[in-house]
Design a protein around this motif. Structure first.
Motif, PDB file in Angstrom:
ATOM      1  N   UNK A  75      -2.586   8.115  21.020  1.00  0.00           N
ATOM      2  CA  UNK A  75      -1.633   9.106  21.072  1.00  0.00           C
ATOM      3  C   UNK A  75      -1.909  10.369  20.880  1.00  0.00           C
ATOM      4  N   UNK A  76      -1.789  11.454  21.624  1.00  0.00           N
ATOM      5  CA  UNK A  76      -2.023  12.674  21.509  1.00  0.00           C
ATOM      6  C   UNK A  76      -0.962  13.220  20.404  1.00  0.00           C
ATOM      7  N   UNK A  77      -1.408  13.516  19.078  1.00  0.00           N
ATOM      8  CA  UNK A  77      -0.353  13.521  18.043  1.00  0.00           C
ATOM      9  C   UNK A  77      -0.065  15.105  17.707  1.00  0.00           C
ATOM     10  N   UNK A  82      15.678  13.805  11.627  1.00  0.00           N
ATOM     11  CA  UNK A  82      14.817  13.810  10.689  1.00  0.00           C
ATOM     12  C   UNK A  82      13.950  12.648  10.366  1.00  0.00           C
ATOM     13  N   UNK A  83      14.332  11.643  10.921  1.00  0.00           N
ATOM     14  CA  UNK A  83      13.566  10.487  10.561  1.00  0.00           C
ATOM     15  C   UNK A  83      12.319  10.379  11.419  1.00  0.00           C
ATOM     16  N   UNK A  84      11.464   9.145  11.102  1.00  0.00           N
ATOM     17  CA  UNK A  84      10.046   9.154  11.626  1.00  0.00           C
ATOM     18  C   UNK A  84      10.116   9.410  13.073  1.00  0.00           C
ATOM     19  N   UNK A  85      11.114   9.209  13.825  1.00  0.00           N
ATOM     20  CA  UNK A  85      10.885   9.457  15.326  1.00  0.00           C
ATOM     21  C   UNK A  85      11.146  10.876  15.721  1.00  0.00           C
ATOM     22  N   UNK A 100       3.097  13.560  16.770  1.00  0.00           N
ATOM     23  CA  UNK A 100       4.122  13.272  17.772  1.00  0.00           C
ATOM     24  C   UNK A 100       4.808  11.962  17.338  1.00  0.00           C
ATOM     25  N   UNK A 101       3.974  11.058  16.691  1.00  0.00           N
ATOM     26  CA  UNK A 101       4.571   9.564  16.228  1.00  0.00           C
ATOM     27  C   UNK A 101       4.106   9.411  14.885  1.00  0.00           C
ATOM     28  N   UNK A 102       4.566   8.729  14.258  1.00  0.00           N
ATOM     29  CA  UNK A 102       3.857   8.608  12.750  1.00  0.00           C
ATOM     30  C   UNK A 102       2.507   8.133  12.510  1.00  0.00           C
ATOM     31  N   UNK A 103       1.739   8.858  12.035  1.00  0.00           N
ATOM     32  CA  UNK A 103       0.148   8.643  11.820  1.00  0.00           C
ATOM     33  C   UNK A 103      -0.179   8.083  10.560  1.00  0.00           C
TER      34      UNK A 103
END
Lengths: 183, 997
Positions: free
Chosen positions: B244-246, B552-555, B588-591
């Motif tokens: 994932x490109x974060x 504001x959630x993890x998504x 971009x996504x939870x890391x």
């Protein structure tokens, strides 16, 4: 260059892809001189001091690496130490300079094997594709300043300040094990 | 075979089953399944409970944007991870996972009482409900809220996994391996560029993996993909899946997180779990595609309600039907194709409910041909079904009026509110977004980085357009790289272009207080909450977001931001771009934290510098303390001594006989060249011209502001050569400062600086017996008091090693510092220990060094000075070369405030009760009886118990301190006020007789 100490790993695959060897000490000097006097000093040392950063000149077992516009790293066999110091002293009047011994400041590691370049990318931010064999650069490995030599397509050398060397070595070994894991 | 699995269909391996457990129940899936697809294959939609209301939830997507199907996964001790997206987690043999956010079982959740009480929990309810009484906050409200808040259960053990890091340089980085990204990579690679192609999925292909009916260049989509991927590989393109490109950072630095082992049944030894790539790309193509939007209507969050595109993905990628009876509700053409594909797979399409009055005639015709009823101009007003959707109520809308309800029975409800370009990474670059009125969405605007955006990511729709646009972006990137490139046109058959409409919440005839239309599924934010926020005065989308927690959630609001904006804009009565879009931030996504930490944990958390003598100290039981990056021997306890006893013994032994100390960490700089003495005169306050070779001097270094920056003893080894020492922590800083002056102010000086800190190991020998210990080891230097007086330096041999020998003292005793090449440091130390044995030589650490120097009133820069202390303040006025024309800081020393009376000056402090040791940092007042706030006149800088003097001693900075010598001051402490007398700082041997031995 002679190998002083070889750390053997239980993982045969690890060394098959990349080896890490600590190298025996050599005489090392930091040479600082104005570019206009560089040729004079080079003659005294028997080296044609390169004038582009990253270039290396070699003669009679002595090596000069250009690290800055007025800075060279001189390496030589330990037996040549006194002769180098004497030759520089004799040239001081004509070409004022600083030739400071740093033989003990650094530890050198050789990193060699098919995965040598990949191993270095775990902590070296440079584009190593652009570092040609026969060149060297001052750069960082993780947070540590190093001089990185490329002696061949699959052979590198790292000069690391002594107290930082264990950290660099530990990272290299983690990376080596990681490469052996194949992921 | 699972009930909802279609034999032979999808990218999964039907020949290989994989066992896993969910909430303790055993399931089987297929190799290539995600947890979500495997559970759906068994008809399980209920996978979690929502955050606030504990409503039953199932997956709404088939990808990384999933807000609902969050699960806990475990791979053994320390390897529990909460909030894993079931739609992303690939099955592996024996995977254990559990649902989250439930009290009791997933199907009977006691927390669901919150749902019944939902009128009590509107947006901002924390701020309103828990205000009063104030005293309830700490004991009741906060603990309860904390227990209720949070998603999943935090892991409690240390993560035993390895995490890796890599740097990567590439000509072109392509993010997203859908049709656009593949074409971009192909064109650039064909032109000869170094290309890297990354995709977060296990398999590349993007939307084409969910649309196998497309034909490209005369080939079925998946055959074309096989060929394209093979060509990329043969062109040397680095293909990175599960990556994932974060984040997209300055100057085309892109962070990638690669997942390496979470999908594996068995993990190779030493394999890292994830790897963070720091990529420097000359050009970047963002081909991230678009995210499907949910529609906002009452009951749109029940298990079984999902995006139409997700259903299409489950069908084609995993061979899973998401239900037997589907209702489609859509405002976009794309959902028709999902309906047609599902119908072919055997799902009964009860109806396509289109919010638009006049959808495309082609699509309606095809629906008719397939016997699918299309209800145009309709809305959804209700859904039913406790743990799975069972029916949908739809109504026609005419002229804004809601018509008669019609109940449609179903086991899944597939919705599409259109598609939003995924602009997250572009947003990271601070590139501007432009509102496109026609498509009612934000599109990329002005670029700030060397990047291109292709395909659905910039609002294009249909495979033909996406492929062509990707090829164009790849060719443009190649051209920018100086390569010759041309975009090859590709023929696409059976393409599925389409358009749609964008909505706020769908019209309804329900009482507004009875509408539960969810926008942010993960944070349980409803359309009503957004409208409430606007009613309560929030106007900016940033305020609305924070008040409601929408997005504001993890998504990070991948599904909710645009819908939230549409509703907020409607409520405010402004156009969406005037209300604005919130900023996307990395990742971009939870890391995982591990991926960020990389190798920096445990022994390699940070560099630990060790001296050449460190091994001896460790073998001899030293306790260490960190000093900048170094670890230094602090004290050497013997036979169960505590620190105080060990330090007292070390101090007394040194004063009585001889002590030995590892001073290798001192910074050392070689200053060499014809102008070395001139350079020294300009840098340091002291005069250097008359210092003869072979002599040393204590030097003080100031900043331009006249305040002390560093100090150290400097030896002159020749007319053109100085050996400068600095403080341990100041070594690098001082060298940088000197180089800075040399290069920018005085480039005319012929002088050069070289760090020799690590060239030399330095051992300090102090005490009346120091010479007796040393003398037998020295060759080539007469170290008698007459020949080698205090502050001498010589090059000689010590213990057989070439050495620079200094006679100096930081203890007040006869002292030597011996420098030998670092490799000999330990041998020198051992030789001195042996030679000192008859005198009871005692190794001491930094604590004893501090006590001994304080007894003499010697300062430590950074402890007794704080960056606002002049040499005069510190009692070092004697170190200033008054006759020198200039030195760094000289002009500032004449500034009015630096010569004004009443500046804080360094003085000694002796407590009236010698058994009482002052606290370092303690504030000092003249009159403890004065009203508060008291006037503080200074503070304690150094304070130790002196075994030699049999009492405590301290130094302090006190206003006008030297004129107050003999006065009593007061140090208010929690236990009471301590009285102390101001004295000179020379507590011990004030005349320095002991140096003269």
């Amino acid at each position: 260059m002679m190998t002083n100490q070889t750390h053997d790993f239980t993982l045969a695959e690890a060394t098959a892809r990349v080896r890490i060897d600590e190298l025996a000490p050599v005489s090392r000097f930091s040479l600082r001189v104005r570019p206009a006097q560089a040729a004079t000093l080079g003659r005294a040392l028997g080296l044609d001091l390169p004038d582009r950063i990253g270039r290396i000149a070699e003669a009679q077992g002595r090596t000069a690496l250009c690290l800055g516009p007025d800075e060279w790293l001189i390496c030589a066999p330990e037996a040549a130490r006194d002769a180098i110091l004497a030759a520089a002293r004799d040239a001081y009047e004509a070409a004022p300079h600083s030739l400071t011994e740093i033989s003990d400041r650094e530890i050198s590691y050789r990193i060699s094997g098919p995965a040598a370049q990949e191993l270095l990318t775990i902590a070296c931010p440079r584009d190593l594709d652009l570092l040609e064999p026969g060149r060297a650069v001052r750069t960082v490995f993780d947070t540590v300043q190093v001089v990185l030599w490329r002696d061949g397509p699959q052979e590198f050398r790292l000069d690391v300040w002594r107290s930082f060397a264990p950290h660099v070595r530990a990272l290299l070994e983690i990376g080596q094990a990681e490469l052996a894991a194949g992921l | 075979m699972s009930q909802f699995r279609i034999p032979g269909k999808g990218r999964v391996d039907h020949a290989e089953t994989v066992r896993f457990a969910f909430d303790g129940r055993e399931f089987t899936g297929l190799r290539g399944d995600t947890v979500a697809s495997a559970l759906l294959a068994h008809g399980v939609h209920l996978m979690g409970r929502s955050f606030k209301y504990h409503r039953p939830r199932g997956p709404v997507t088939a990808d990384s944007a999933e807000p609902n199907a969050l699960i806990g996964t475990s791979r053994g001790p320390g390897r529990f991870e909460p909030n894993t997206r079931a739609t992303v987690q690939e099955l592996r043999e024996g995977l254990m996972c559990e649902s989250q956010n439930r009290l009791g079982s997933l199907s009977f959740d006691l927390g669901a009482v919150n749902d019944a009480l939902h009128p009590l929990f509107p947006a901002g309810f924390y701020y309103k409900t828990f205000m009063w009484p104030r005293s309830f906050w700490d004991k009741l409200y906060e603990p309860v809220i904390r227990r209720a808040a949070g998603l999943g259960r935090a892991p409690s053990e240390v993560d035993p996994d390895r995490y890796a890091s890599r740097y990567l340089h590439t000509d072109l980085l392509v993010v997203g391996a859908g049709p656009s990204g593949l074409m971009a990579a192909l064109e650039a690679a064909r032109a000869g560029a170094r290309v890297t192609l990354v995709d977060e999925n296990p398999e590349m292909g993007g939307a084409l993996r969910s649309d196998p009916g497309i034909e490209i260049a005369g080939q079925p989509a998946w055959d074309w993909l096989d060929g394209a991927l093979a060509e990329l590989e043969s062109l040397g393109v680095r293909l990175m899946n599960r990556t994932t490109a974060i984040g997209y950072y300055h100057q085309n630095m892109v962070g990638l997180c690669e997942k390496l082992t979470d999908h594996l049944d068995t993990i190779p030894e030493n394999a890292p779990r994830e790897r963070m790539w720091r990529v420097r790309a000359t050009r970047v193509v963002l081909a991230q595609g678009a995210l499907e939007k949910p529609l906002v209507f009452h009951g749109n969050d029940r298990p079984g309600v999902m995006l139409a595109g997700a259903a299409q993905t489950y069908l084609h990628r995993y061979g899973v039907k998401v239900g037997d009876r589907a209702v489609i509700v859509t405002s976009h053409d794309s959902a028709y194709h999902a309906a047609f594909d599902l119908a072919e797979a055997g799902t009964k399409i009860v109806a396509i409910v289109d919010t638009r009055a006049t959808p495309e005639e082609d699509l309606r015709a095809e629906a008719r041909a397939r016997g699918i009823e299309v209800l145009t101009g309709h809305t959804v007003t209700d859904t039913k079904g406790r743990l799975r959707v069972a029916s949908v109520t739809v109504n026609p809308v005419e002229g804004g009026r809601i018509g008669a309800a019609r109940l449609l029975h179903c086991d899944c409800l597939l919705m599409s509110g259109g598609w939003t370009p995924s602009l997250h990474l572009f947003s990271h670059t601070k590139g501007s977004l432009q509102w496109d009125e026609e498509s009612r969405t934000f599109l990329p605007g002005r670029m700030t980085e060397d990047c291109h955006i292709a395909g659905a990511g910039r609002g294009l729709w249909g495979y033909g357009e996406a492929l062509a646009d990707g090829a164009k972006a790849g060719a443009e990137a190649a051209t920018a790289l100086g390569k010759k490139a041309g975009a090859t046109p590709l023929a696409v058959a059976h393409d599925r272009p389409g358009t749609g409409e964008s909505h706020k919440e769908l019209p309804t005839n329900r009482k507004s207080s009875r509408v539960r239309a969810f926008i942010d599924f993960q944070n349980d934010v409803t359309a009503k909450d957004i409208r409430l926020a606007v009613r309560e005065g929030m106007r900016s989308i940033e305020h609305v977001k924070r008040y409601t927690t929408n997005g504001m959630a993890t998504d990070q609001g991948k599904m909710s931001n645009i819908n939230g904006l549409m509703i907020a804009a409607d409520a405010v009565g402004k156009a969406p771009p005037e209300v604005g879009l919130t900023t996307f931030r990395p990742p971009y996504t939870p890391t995982t934290f591990g991926a960020f930490a990389g190798y920096h944990k445990g022994a390699t958390f940070e560099v630990t510098r060790r001296t050449p003598i460190d091994a001896w100290a460790e073998a001899n039981g030293a306790v260490f303390e960190p000093v900048s990056l170094w670890r230094r021997a602090w004290y050497f306890p013997q036979g169960g001594e505590d620190m105080e006893a060990a330090v007292a013994r070390e101090c007394l032994a040194t004063r009585a006989s001889v002590g030995i100390f590892d001073a290798s960490t001192l910074g050392k700089i070689e200053v060499a060249g014809p102008d070395a003495v001139e350079f020294m005169n300009r840098m340091y306050t002291n005069p250097w011209t008359k210092l003869a070779p072979g002599r040393c001097r204590y030097g003080v270094l100031l900043g331009e502001d006249g305040y002390i920056r560093d100090d150290g003893v400097i030896g002159r080894l020749g007319s053109d050569l100085f050996h400068v020492t600095t403080t341990t922590g100041g070594a690098a800083r001082v060298l940088n400062m000197m180089e800075d002056y040399l290069q920018t102010e005085w480039p005319d000086l012929d002088v050069w600086l070289t760090s020799t800190t690590e060239q030399w190991a330095t051992v300090a020998l102090n005490g009346p017996k120091a010479r007796e210990v040393l003398v037998g080891l020295v060759e080539g230097c007469d170290i008698s008091a007459e020949a080698f007086p205090h502050m001498s330096v010589a090059e000689c041999r010590v213990a057989g090693f070439p050495a620079r020998l200094f006679r100096l003292s930081f203890t007040g005793e006869l002292g030597f510092e011996i420098n030998v090449p670092a490799r000999h440091g330990l041998a020198l130390w051992e030789a001195l220990m042996q030679a000192g044995e008859p005198h009871g030589i005692t190794a001491y650490g930094t604590e004893t060094m501090h006590v001994l120097r304080t007894e003499k009133g010697f300062i430590i820069v950074g402890q007794d000075t704080d960056g606002t202390v002049t040499p005069e303040d510190a009692g070092l006025g004697w170190a200033i070369g008054k006759a020198k024309p200039d030195f760094v800081g000289k002009r500032s020393l004449a500034r009015p405030d630096l010569v004004a009376p009443g500046r804080k000056q360094l003085v000694g402090l002796l407590t009236e009760d010698g058994a009482v040791k002052l606290e370092e940092g303690a504030q000092i007042v003249l009159d403890p009886g004065q009203p508060k706030p008291m006037k503080m006149v200074g503070h304690v800088t150094s304070s130790y118990h002196s075994a030699t003097l049999g009492r405590s001693i301290a130094m302090a900075l006190i206003e006008g301190g030297r004129d107050r010598e003999g006065e009593t001051v007061h140090v208010p402490m929690p236990e009471g006020v301590v009285r102390a007398k101001i004295t000179s700082t020379a507590f011990y041997d004030p005349d320095g007789d002991r140096l003269k031995l």
